[in-house]
Scaffold this active site. Structure first.
Site, PDB file in Angstrom:
ATOM      1  N   LYS A  78      22.703  -0.792  29.028  1.00 47.97           N
ATOM      2  CA  LYS A  78      21.408  -0.126  28.897  1.00 47.97           C
ATOM      3  C   LYS A  78      21.236   0.295  27.455  1.00 47.97           C
ATOM      4  O   LYS A  78      22.228   0.548  26.762  1.00 47.97           O
ATOM      5  CB  LYS A  78      21.349   1.119  29.778  1.00 47.97           C
ATOM      6  CG  LYS A  78      19.955   1.544  30.117  1.00 47.97           C
ATOM      7  CD  LYS A  78      19.410   0.698  31.247  1.00 47.97           C
ATOM      8  CE  LYS A  78      18.105   1.140  31.792  1.00 47.97           C
ATOM      9  NZ  LYS A  78      17.859   0.522  33.104  1.00 47.97           N
TER      10      LYS A  78
HETATM   11  N1  GLU Z   1      15.160  -2.001  33.598  1.00 49.58           N
HETATM   12  C1  GLU Z   1      15.312  -2.694  34.843  1.00 49.58           C
HETATM   13  C2  GLU Z   1      16.368  -2.036  35.696  1.00 49.58           C
HETATM   14  O1  GLU Z   1      16.700  -0.884  35.500  1.00 49.58           O
HETATM   15  C3  GLU Z   1      15.515  -4.187  34.654  1.00 49.58           C
HETATM   16  C4  GLU Z   1      16.734  -4.584  33.895  1.00 49.58           C
HETATM   17  C5  GLU Z   1      16.819  -6.077  33.605  1.00 49.58           C
HETATM   18  O2  GLU Z   1      15.997  -6.828  34.084  1.00 49.58           O
HETATM   19  O3  GLU Z   1      17.760  -6.425  32.889  1.00 49.58           O
HETATM   20  O4  GLU Z   1      16.858  -2.610  36.622  1.00 49.58           O
END
Ligand code: GLU
Length: 425
Positions: free
Chosen positions: A115
Site C-alpha cells: 500500500k
Molecule cells: N485499493 C483497492 C483495495 O484496497 C484496490 C487495490 C488494487 O487493485 O491493487 O483493494
C-alpha cells in the site's frame, strides 16, 4: 497472544495496525502457526518513506511525505493502492499493506500485498499540483515498483488520471511504455473493462451469496450504504439494478432516506449537479450520525476505517455487514457483532473484487490482448463465489467467525508459499 480484544482501549482498537495485528494473532493461534512463521508473516518486507518536494501553483515550495509499504512478496509481486489524504500515517499504510496480502491470498490471485500513501489534502490542491506530486512520488518509488515487483492502483482520493500520470512517469524513466506497472488506468491506456465497477460488483456478489444462507431475495432486502464514492456508489447502483432496496445513503455532509428505495442513478446525478447528496427530491434528509443504525438487512460501510467501533457496534440493526471499505470494523466491535449474530462479510473478502479485476488488467496488459466486459464479469463472479464458499466453509469447519476464517485461509496460503520457497540466506 491476545485471546480477547475487549481489553483494548479506544485508541488501540482504532489504530489500524493494532487492529490488523489482533486479527492476525487470533488466526495464527487457531492455525497453530509456529513462532518463526508468525514473525515472518507479521512484519512487512519493506517500508519506504519519501519526501516529495513540489512547487505549488503560487510559486511556494512544499515538501510532502509519501510511503510505500510492501508487506509480502511471497506469492507474487506486491499489489495495492495509493491513497492521498491528510490522515495518512505509516501505521495505517502498514495495516492496509498487510490487508492486501491477505486479500490477494483469500481470492487466490498470484500477488503479495502493498500500500502507498501521500500525506496531502487533494481537495485543496489543483490538478496540476496533484500531477506534480504524483510524478515525483512515482519517480521516488522507481527502484521498488514495476510489473514484476510492485503494482500500485487507485485507493482513497486517487483515480484513473492519477494512475495515468504514474504510468507515464514510470514509462519515461524506463524509456518505453509499461502499462502493467499500475492498474485502474483509463481504458485507453491499458485499463480493463469492468475495473471501475469491480469493487462494488464484488460487494454485491458476496452479499447475494450471503442472502441465500438467510433465504432472502434482493427484493426483500433493505440496504444502508455509508460512503458514496467509487465503492459505495457503484455497489448501490449495481445492487439497485439487481432488485435490492437502497433505503439510505450516508455521506460526510449528510444522509438521505427513502423506505421504498432510493433511485441511486438519480441521486448520483443530483450530487453531480449540486455537489452534495442532501436535499435530494427522491428522499428525505436524515441525521447522518443515526442513519447507520436503521433497521436493515444489509449494512455496507464503504467509507474509511473505524466506522464501527466499541462505541456504536451494539446499535447496529443489520443482519449482514458487507465491508466495502478496508478496516471499517474494529476488533472490539467484531466481538460485539458476533454476540449479536451479525453475518460479517469481512473486507479482505467483500472488497476483493477491485484487486481481482486489477489482476485481470495486469494479465491483459502483459498479453496485449483485452477481454470484453462479460468475460471480466464472469471471471470475477467465479472468483468471488468460490472465495465466499471457501471462507464460509472454513468458518464452519473451525468454528470461528468469517473474519478469522478469512485470515486463517490467507495466512495458511501465504505460509505455505514461504515454506515451499524456503528462506534465502
Ligand atoms: N485499493 C483497492 C483495495 O484496497 C484496490 C487495490 C488494487 O487493485 O491493487 O483493494
Amino acid at each position: 497472544m491476545m485471546t480477547t480484544t475487549l481489553s483494548m482501549t479506544f485508541e488501540q482498537e482504532t489504530n489500524p495496525w493494532l487492529a490488523a495485528e489482533a486479527r492476525f494473532d487470533q488466526a495464527a493461534a487457531e492455525l497453530n502457526l509456529d513462532d518463526g512463521m508468525r514473525k515472518i508473516l507479521s512484519m512487512p518486507t519493506r517500508e519506504l518513506t519519501v519526501y516529495i518536494p513540489v512547487q505549488l501553483d503560487d510559486g511556494r515550495l512544499e515538501v510532502f511525505t509519501g510511503y510505500r509499504v510492501q508487506h509480502s512478496i511471497a506469492r507474487g509481486p506486491a499489489k495495492g493502492g495509493i491513497r492521498y489524504s491528510p490522515q495518512v500515517t505509516l501505521d495505517e499504510v502498514r495495516a492496509l499493506a498487510s490487508w492486501m496480502t491477505w486479500k490477494c491470498a483469500v481470492v487466490n490471485i498470484p500477488f503479495g500485498g502493498a500500500k502507498g500513501g501521500v500525506v496531502c489534502d487533494p481537495h485543496v490542491l489543483s490538478d496540476s499540483e496533484l500531477e506534480r506530486i504524483t510524478r515525483r512520488y512515482a519517480a521516488e518509488l522507481m527502484d521498488i515498483i514495476g510489473p514484476e515487483r510492485d503494482i500500485p492502483a487507485p485507493d482513497m482520493n486517487t483515480n484513473e488520471q492519477v494512475m495515468a500520470w504514474f504510468m507515464d512517469t514510470y514509462s519515461m524513466h524506463a524509456r518505453h511504455t509499461v502499462t502493467a506497472v499500475v492498474t485502474g488506468k483509463p481504458m485507453d491506456l491499458g485499463g480493463s473493462r469492468g475495473r471501475a465497477e469491480a469493487t462494488g460488483r464484488g460487494c454485491m456478489l458476496v452479499t447475494l451469496k450471503a442472502l441465500r444462507r438467510f433465504g432472502l431475495s434482493p427484493e426483500n432486502c433493505r440496504v444502508v450504504v455509508q460512503g458514496f464514492g467509487n465503492v459505495g456508489g457503484m455497489a448501490a447502483k449495481l445492487m439497485r439494478r439487481a432488485g435490492f432496496k437502497i433505503v439510505a445513503i450516508i455521506e460526510w455532509d449528510g444522509a438521505v432516506y427513502n423506505p421504498h428505495g432510493l433511485d441511486v442513478e438519480a441521486l448520483l446525478a443530483h450530487r453531480k449537479e449540486t455537489g452534495s447528496i442532501v436535499d435530494f427530491p427522491g428522499g428525505e434528509n436524515i441525521d447522518r450520525n443515526e442513519a447507520m443504525f436503521l433497521e436493515c438487512e444489509v449494512l455496507l460501510p464503504a467509507a474509511t476505517e473505524n466506522a464501527i467501533t466499541s462505541e456504536n457496534a451494539h446499535r447496529i440493526r443489520a443482519k449482514i455487514l458487507c465491508e466495502g471499505a478496508n478496516g471499517p470494523t474494529t476488533p472490539v466491535a467484531d466481538e460485539i457483532l458476533a454476540e449479536k449474530r451479525v453475518f460479517v462479510l469481512p473486507d479482505i473478502l467483500a472488497n476483493a473484487g477491485g484487486v481481482t479485476v486489477s489482476y485481470f488488467e495486469w494479465v491483459q496488459d502483459r498479453q496485449g490482448f483485452f477481454w470484453n466486459e462479460q468475460l471480466v464479469n464472469e471471471r470475477l463472479a467465479e472468483i468471488m463465489d468460490s472465495s465466499f464458499d471457501a471462507v464460509v466453509s472454513y468458518a464452519d469447519k473451525h468454528r470461528v467467525n468469517n473474519r478469522i476464517a478469512a485470515y486463517m485461509l490467507a495466512l495458511d496460503r501465504v505460509a505455505f508459499a514461504i515454506k515451499l520457497r524456503g528462506i534465502y540466506a
